[in-house]
Design a protein around this motif. Structure first.
Motif, PDB file in Angstrom:
ATOM      1  N   THR A 255       0.991  -1.184  -0.105  1.00  0.00           N
ATOM      2  CA  THR A 255       0.016   0.063  -0.029  1.00  0.00           C
ATOM      3  C   THR A 255       1.069   1.247  -0.120  1.00  0.00           C
ATOM      4  N   VAL A 256       0.370   2.129  -1.037  1.00  0.00           N
ATOM      5  CA  VAL A 256       1.338   3.382  -1.204  1.00  0.00           C
ATOM      6  C   VAL A 256       0.467   4.600  -0.820  1.00  0.00           C
ATOM      7  N   ARG A 257       1.180   5.589  -0.304  1.00  0.00           N
ATOM      8  CA  ARG A 257       0.041   7.041  -0.037  1.00  0.00           C
ATOM      9  C   ARG A 257       0.495   7.700  -1.337  1.00  0.00           C
TER      10      ARG A 257
ATOM     11  N   PHE B 168       4.114   8.248  -2.749  1.00  0.00           N
ATOM     12  CA  PHE B 168       5.028   8.282  -1.673  1.00  0.00           C
ATOM     13  C   PHE B 168       5.151   6.890  -1.035  1.00  0.00           C
ATOM     14  N   ASP B 169       6.214   6.699  -0.758  1.00  0.00           N
ATOM     15  CA  ASP B 169       6.734   5.260  -0.143  1.00  0.00           C
ATOM     16  C   ASP B 169       7.355   5.929   1.268  1.00  0.00           C
ATOM     17  N   ALA B 170       6.290   5.817   2.261  1.00  0.00           N
ATOM     18  CA  ALA B 170       6.479   6.527   3.504  1.00  0.00           C
ATOM     19  C   ALA B 170       6.824   7.912   3.385  1.00  0.00           C
ATOM     20  N   THR B 171       8.134   8.434   3.668  1.00  0.00           N
ATOM     21  CA  THR B 171       8.152  10.037   3.143  1.00  0.00           C
ATOM     22  C   THR B 171       9.043  10.384   1.808  1.00  0.00           C
TER      23      THR B 171
END
Length: 364
Positions: A347-349, A360-363
């Motif tokens: 899951t990505v943002r 985003f992948d994390a930040t």
């Protein structure tokens, strides 16, 4: 003609037959002229009584009720005929006769209602203080992007006092574009109206229209307003609400006619918005309503009265968390976007903005 006939009879003693030939009339007309200086009144034509006359009052009541009924629950011609038959026992009219009457009478009923409303409704000129108010509106505009025609929406923010306006073209009128238009406008103006901004009941801002001017606003919109420190003034729904922000309603169409005709051809909407920003600088020399001073001159007086823009920017992107499918793609608003294959199954943002999609992948 009666005067000439009487004159010829008096001076020449012309016969009735001669007068009729001379003036190309019947001898009966000559005798009428000799008997009286005034011609007899014309007989009023006797209008034939229509079979629909007894029912016209009932029909007009139905048409007046339609003025306030929902658009999809108004009387059709067949429904009126059925009600005349079932409720009033009136069967002495043909369907074609009813159609002929309704074709004329329906617009007349609407015009009568409009005139009656004009007698009771008045218009009060708005009064604005410099730096306090602005209006927002979206206008439809066509753009040829990369050779293909695209229907877009032009965001317009117009200061109510002196008329300084900012325009931006987006592919949609979604909440991301709505907020991004505000951010760009505040950046260019160098400030925020200190009192309120006038709006239609736009879906990006209003979730539900309640009684009067009460509205249920979306949470992200409330957070955006709170961040920039301004209030929202929502106009009445429908055409009546357009009078509450007439300046910006006119501004969108004026700018489109003046600078987006013919249809602009660009590679990207960002290129078009850069062109629009240069046009807005040139428009500072424009005079509104024959004012002695230009828009730019007046705005130089109004700009210091605006509230300052917060130093911290508001993230106008909509946050989503899609899952990467087995083809290494994510779905955002029914569109597919590719991401690196190493993220398959994760899951990505996503930050969805007016003109870009950030993943985003994390930040990172």
């Amino acid at each position: 003609m009666f005067g000439r006939i009487r004159r010829d009879k008096r001076l020449e003693n012309a016969s009735v037959r001669e007068l009729a030939r001379r003036y190309s009339v019947h001898r009966r007309v000559d005798r009428q002229a000799l008997d009286s200086v005034l011609p007899p009144k014309r007989k009023e034509p006797v209008t034939r009584r229509s079979a629909l006359d007894p029912a016209k009052g009932w029909i007009d009541e139905m048409l007046r009720a339609d003025l306030t009924a929902p658009p999809k629950q108004r009387h059709t011609n067949k429904r009126i005929l059925a009600r005349l038959r079932d409720e009033y026992g009136f069967t002495a009219v043909a369907y074609t006769t009813l159609n002929d009457y309704l074709r004329v009478r329906r617009p007349q009923i609407k015009d009568e209602a409009d005139r009656a409303r004009m007698l009771h409704e008045g218009m009060v000129p708005q009064f604005h203080r410099p730096g306090e108010e602005a209006g927002i509106d979206f206008a439809e505009v066509w753009v040829r992007v990369d050779g293909k025609p695209l229907q877009c929406r032009m965001f317009t923010l117009r200061l109510s006092y002196f008329g300084k306006a900012v325009h931006r073209v987006f592919s949609t009128a979604a909440q991301e574009a709505f907020m991004q238009g505000h951010v760009d406008a505040f950046r260019i103006l160098g400030g925020v109206p200190v009192r309120h901004i006038r709006y239609d009941n736009l879906k990006p801002a209003v979730s539900q229209v309640c009684f009067g001017r009460s509205r249920v606003e979306s949470q992200r919109w409330v957070a955006f307003r709170s961040h920039y420190g301004f209030d929202a003034f929502y106009c009445r729904p429908g055409k009546e609400g357009a009078h509450g922000k007439g300046g910006v309603e006119h501004e969108g169409g004026r700018f489109r006619r003046s600078h987006l005709v013919p249809v602009p051809e660009v590679d990207t909407l960002a290129e078009l918005n850069e062109r629009i920003e240069r046009i807005e600088v040139e428009e500072d020399a424009r005079h509104i309503d024959n004012r002695p001073t230009s828009v730019g001159f007046d705005f130089a007086y109004e700009a210091p009265l605006l509230a300052p823009v917060p130093e911290e920017e508001f993230d106008v992107g909509l946050t989503l968390t899609p899952r990467v499918d087995k083809t290494s793609r994510i779905t955002v608003r029914q569109n597919k976007y590719s991401v690196p294959a190493r993220f398959i199954g994760r899951t990505v943002r996503v930050s969805l903005r007016a003109d870009e999609v950030l993943v985003f992948d994390a930040t990172r």
